[in-house]
Scaffold this active site. Structure first.
Site, PDB file in Angstrom:
ATOM      1  N   GLU A 283       0.833  -1.203   0.000  1.00 40.25           N
ATOM      2  CA  GLU A 283       0.000   0.000   0.000  1.00 40.25           C
ATOM      3  C   GLU A 283       0.869   1.255   0.000  1.00 40.25           C
ATOM      4  O   GLU A 283       0.515   2.270  -0.615  1.00 40.25           O
ATOM      5  CB  GLU A 283      -0.944  -0.001   1.204  1.00 40.25           C
ATOM      6  CG  GLU A 283      -1.994  -1.105   1.161  1.00 40.25           C
ATOM      7  CD  GLU A 283      -2.848  -1.036  -0.089  1.00 40.25           C
ATOM      8  OE1 GLU A 283      -3.328   0.068  -0.433  1.00 40.25           O
ATOM      9  OE2 GLU A 283      -3.030  -2.073  -0.744  1.00 40.25           O
ATOM     10  N   TRP A 286       1.682   1.672  -3.531  1.00 42.07           N
ATOM     11  CA  TRP A 286       0.660   2.333  -4.352  1.00 42.07           C
ATOM     12  C   TRP A 286       0.781   3.849  -4.240  1.00 42.07           C
ATOM     13  O   TRP A 286       0.546   4.583  -5.213  1.00 42.07           O
ATOM     14  CB  TRP A 286      -0.738   1.875  -3.950  1.00 42.07           C
ATOM     15  CG  TRP A 286      -1.163   0.623  -4.644  1.00 42.07           C
ATOM     16  CD1 TRP A 286      -1.150  -0.648  -4.133  1.00 42.07           C
ATOM     17  CD2 TRP A 286      -1.643   0.509  -5.986  1.00 42.07           C
ATOM     18  NE1 TRP A 286      -1.598  -1.536  -5.082  1.00 42.07           N
ATOM     19  CE2 TRP A 286      -1.912  -0.868  -6.220  1.00 42.07           C
ATOM     20  CE3 TRP A 286      -1.868   1.416  -7.011  1.00 42.07           C
ATOM     21  CZ2 TRP A 286      -2.400  -1.331  -7.445  1.00 42.07           C
ATOM     22  CZ3 TRP A 286      -2.358   0.954  -8.235  1.00 42.07           C
ATOM     23  CH2 TRP A 286      -2.623  -0.404  -8.436  1.00 42.07           C
ATOM     24  N   TRP A 314     -20.328  11.462 -20.124  1.00 33.35           N
ATOM     25  CA  TRP A 314     -20.793  11.500 -18.738  1.00 33.35           C
ATOM     26  C   TRP A 314     -22.164  12.168 -18.647  1.00 33.35           C
ATOM     27  O   TRP A 314     -22.485  13.081 -19.405  1.00 33.35           O
ATOM     28  CB  TRP A 314     -19.800  12.273 -17.878  1.00 33.35           C
ATOM     29  CG  TRP A 314     -18.404  11.724 -17.882  1.00 33.35           C
ATOM     30  CD1 TRP A 314     -17.309  12.258 -18.497  1.00 33.35           C
ATOM     31  CD2 TRP A 314     -17.958  10.520 -17.249  1.00 33.35           C
ATOM     32  NE1 TRP A 314     -16.207  11.477 -18.295  1.00 33.35           N
ATOM     33  CE2 TRP A 314     -16.573  10.396 -17.530  1.00 33.35           C
ATOM     34  CE3 TRP A 314     -18.580   9.540 -16.491  1.00 33.35           C
ATOM     35  CZ2 TRP A 314     -15.810   9.333 -17.069  1.00 33.35           C
ATOM     36  CZ3 TRP A 314     -17.816   8.475 -16.029  1.00 33.35           C
ATOM     37  CH2 TRP A 314     -16.455   8.378 -16.313  1.00 33.35           C
ATOM     38  N   ASN A 349     -10.680   2.497   2.693  1.00 37.12           N
ATOM     39  CA  ASN A 349     -10.264   2.342   1.301  1.00 37.12           C
ATOM     40  C   ASN A 349     -11.199   1.444   0.497  1.00 37.12           C
ATOM     41  O   ASN A 349     -11.485   1.716  -0.678  1.00 37.12           O
ATOM     42  CB  ASN A 349      -8.841   1.789   1.229  1.00 37.12           C
ATOM     43  CG  ASN A 349      -8.295   1.815  -0.189  1.00 37.12           C
ATOM     44  OD1 ASN A 349      -8.203   2.873  -0.802  1.00 37.12           O
ATOM     45  ND2 ASN A 349      -7.961   0.652  -0.732  1.00 37.12           N
ATOM     46  N   TRP A 367     -15.465  11.314 -13.309  1.00 40.70           N
ATOM     47  CA  TRP A 367     -14.626  10.998 -12.152  1.00 40.70           C
ATOM     48  C   TRP A 367     -14.029  12.252 -11.525  1.00 40.70           C
ATOM     49  O   TRP A 367     -13.734  12.280 -10.314  1.00 40.70           O
ATOM     50  CB  TRP A 367     -13.507  10.028 -12.540  1.00 40.70           C
ATOM     51  CG  TRP A 367     -12.538  10.540 -13.566  1.00 40.70           C
ATOM     52  CD1 TRP A 367     -12.597  10.342 -14.913  1.00 40.70           C
ATOM     53  CD2 TRP A 367     -11.355  11.325 -13.329  1.00 40.70           C
ATOM     54  NE1 TRP A 367     -11.527  10.966 -15.538  1.00 40.70           N
ATOM     55  CE2 TRP A 367     -10.746  11.572 -14.587  1.00 40.70           C
ATOM     56  CE3 TRP A 367     -10.760  11.844 -12.187  1.00 40.70           C
ATOM     57  CZ2 TRP A 367      -9.583  12.322 -14.726  1.00 40.70           C
ATOM     58  CZ3 TRP A 367      -9.588  12.589 -12.323  1.00 40.70           C
ATOM     59  CH2 TRP A 367      -9.018  12.820 -13.577  1.00 40.70           C
ATOM     60  N   TRP A 390      -9.133   7.795  -8.560  1.00 37.59           N
ATOM     61  CA  TRP A 390     -10.350   8.056  -9.330  1.00 37.59           C
ATOM     62  C   TRP A 390     -10.220   7.582 -10.772  1.00 37.59           C
ATOM     63  O   TRP A 390     -11.178   7.067 -11.343  1.00 37.59           O
ATOM     64  CB  TRP A 390     -10.717   9.536  -9.251  1.00 37.59           C
ATOM     65  CG  TRP A 390     -11.489   9.819  -8.002  1.00 37.59           C
ATOM     66  CD1 TRP A 390     -11.027  10.358  -6.836  1.00 37.59           C
ATOM     67  CD2 TRP A 390     -12.870   9.502  -7.787  1.00 37.59           C
ATOM     68  NE1 TRP A 390     -12.039  10.415  -5.900  1.00 37.59           N
ATOM     69  CE2 TRP A 390     -13.187   9.907  -6.455  1.00 37.59           C
ATOM     70  CE3 TRP A 390     -13.870   8.945  -8.577  1.00 37.59           C
ATOM     71  CZ2 TRP A 390     -14.459   9.736  -5.914  1.00 37.59           C
ATOM     72  CZ3 TRP A 390     -15.141   8.785  -8.030  1.00 37.59           C
ATOM     73  CH2 TRP A 390     -15.424   9.184  -6.717  1.00 37.59           C
TER      74      TRP A 390
END
Length: 482
Positions: A283, A286, A314, A349, A367, A390
């Site tokens: 993590e 990331w 969208w 998360n 997004w 996102w």
């Protein structure tokens, strides 16, 4: 002032700590007298465009850093003018010969720092910049072809194979300061604390500052890291470290975290690794990956990494977006997450992925609308990781969730909050609903709803969309642009 003692500036930004702070330590080792400063100027960079929740954290973190300097006999000085103007004035008034800082990686910040460095060097001032927030610099990690990574696993393997094994730098035991009057402002002059009272409860959940960061990490390593792999996806459990805001503001470094985890593993004599610790360190990986992508693809804050998604049709329905923001979509796991965010400035998360998928793929909202809301309401709002997350959930970014993966909010709730504990905590109007119906109250019999004191459409909303229909509509659009 002694003739032999020269003066330097330490410019703090996203490194609000003294431990493992290369800029601070190097400034001290130079033998110079320090002038520590922090500049808050909203015209300069994304760092000064922080959302309300982040500003709350920043205020308290700066307060703690100022107290640390005061204990050493010095002062952290605050300024509101442009950074270059502040530094040039201090150079003129106090014969400063060097400036130290830790690097930033956001597009606007890189541009600002590059310009400042050139200007100072042209004026004969030493500039010393350091990596104070990442395990590896973004430009140091590349594929065998010399390209930036766009897939996490090979990226993280590369980083793990070359992490600096050195022990983190200790906090300085003594600092020599330039002791003259410096014209500056007060922390309160930044007006960082939100005007609304919605942030008043944040202090019940968080302790900003370097000490709070290390206490949180120690508690997690003692009580949570061994079970992290199995517990991290269940929002009702204390299975995560909650270190993200401390990392964002640089109250602790990733190197300090990795070192503490390794010390823990050594004590347990698990030389071959341990699933909980290994998963947790990934993590941290990331986070590194987010900065790697942002540095190499700075346009991703506004445009998709995968260009074909830029023309996605969208829906951008303002009413639907508002319902999502308020936690009033009619899907309990989604609404619980959005209410947790509003109350605490943070969201689990797993739930971030669920609410993100719901906004982008059930409601077909851009997004960027989700990223903007998170930016304003998260205490750990971070441009690199907010963008990465996102774009991942929308399917348009690096190593993204495949377009056909649409999180089912009912199944996700049943799997990761089977007893409804998380939902009952954040949606009290559903607290009396039996476990069988807690994730889909619209399917509950009328007598069950009545006994639970629920009137759909009044005490709790009907579903904003039918998930199955929304999923099929989204997949049809994604299939066209694929």
């Amino acid at each position: 002032m002694s003739e032999s003692k020269k003066i330097c500036i330490v410019l703090h930004r996203r490194d609000l700590r003294l431990g493992d702070n290369s800029a601070v330590v190097s400034a001290i080792e130079s033998g110079r007298l320090l002038i520590p400063i922090f500049v808050w100027n909203r015209q300069e960079s994304e760092a000064c465009d922080a959302g309300s929740a982040s500003c709350w954290w920043l205020h308290h973190s700066l307060l703690e850093l100022g107290n640390q300097y005061a204990k050493q006999g010095g002062e952290l000085f605050f300024f509101r003018e442009p950074t270059q103007s502040v530094i040039e004035r201090l150079i003129r008034e106090h014969d400063v010969e060097a400036v130290y800082w830790n690097r930033r990686y956001e597009p606007d910040a890189i541009k600002q720092d590059s310009g400042l460095k050139k200007s100072l060097k042209d004026a004969g001032i030493e500039v010393h910049s350091f990596n104070g927030s990442l395990l590896r610099e973004p430009w140091e990690v590349e594929t065998k072809q010399g390209d930036p990574y766009q897939v996490f696993t090979p990226f993280w393997k590369n980083v793990l194979a070359s992490i600096d094994p050195d022990k983190p730098l200790s906090a300085p035991e003594a600092i020599s300061f330039e002791k003259v009057r410096i014209e500056s402002c007060k922390l309160d002059d930044f007006n960082l604390l939100p005007k609304l009272d919605w942030a008043d409860s944040f202090h019940e959940y968080w302790t900003p500052g370097e000490q709070g960061a290390h206490e949180s990490l120690s508690n997690f390593i003692r009580n949570g890291i061994d079970d992290y792999k199995g517990e991290r996806d269940f929002p009702a459990k204390s299975g995560t470290s909650r270190m993200s805001p401390h990392l964002h503001f640089g109250e602790i470094s990733p190197r300090q975290i990795c070192h503490a985890v390794q010390v823990h593993l050594n004590r347990k004599r698990k030389d071959n690794g341990q699933p909980g610790a290994d998963t947790y360190l990934s993590e941290i990986g990331w986070r590194e990956f987010g900065y790697h992508i942002l540095y190499h693809f700075p346009h991703t804050t506004e445009k998709s990494l995968k260009p074909k998604f830029d023309d996605f049709p969208w829906d951008n329905n303002a009413k639907d977006l508002k319902k999502w923001q308020q936690g009033m979509t009619g899907y309990p796991i989604v609404d619980a997450g959005m209410r947790e965010l509003w109350e605490t400035g943070w969201m689990h998360n797993r739930v971030r992925m669920i609410v993100g998928s719901f906004l982008a793929k059930d409601l077909l909202q851009n997004w960027k609308s989700g990223a903007e809301w998170f930016w304003d309401t998260l205490v750990d709002a971070d441009l690199a990781n907010n963008t990465l997350g996102w774009q991942w959930v929308a399917g348009s970014g690096a190593d993204a969730s495949p377009y056909f993966r649409v999180f089912n909010p009912v199944l996700q709730g049943e799997r990761y909050d089977p007893s409804g504990k998380y939902i009952r905590q954040w949606i009290p109007e559903l607290s009396e609903l039996p476990d069988k119906w807690i994730h889909k109250p619209w399917e509950a019999p009328k007598d069950v709803l009545k006994d639970a004191g629920i009137s759909l459409g009044e005490t709790y909303p009907e579903p904003l969309v039918d998930h199955q229909e929304a999923r099929e509509a989204a997949l049809a659009i994604y299939e066209k642009i694929k």
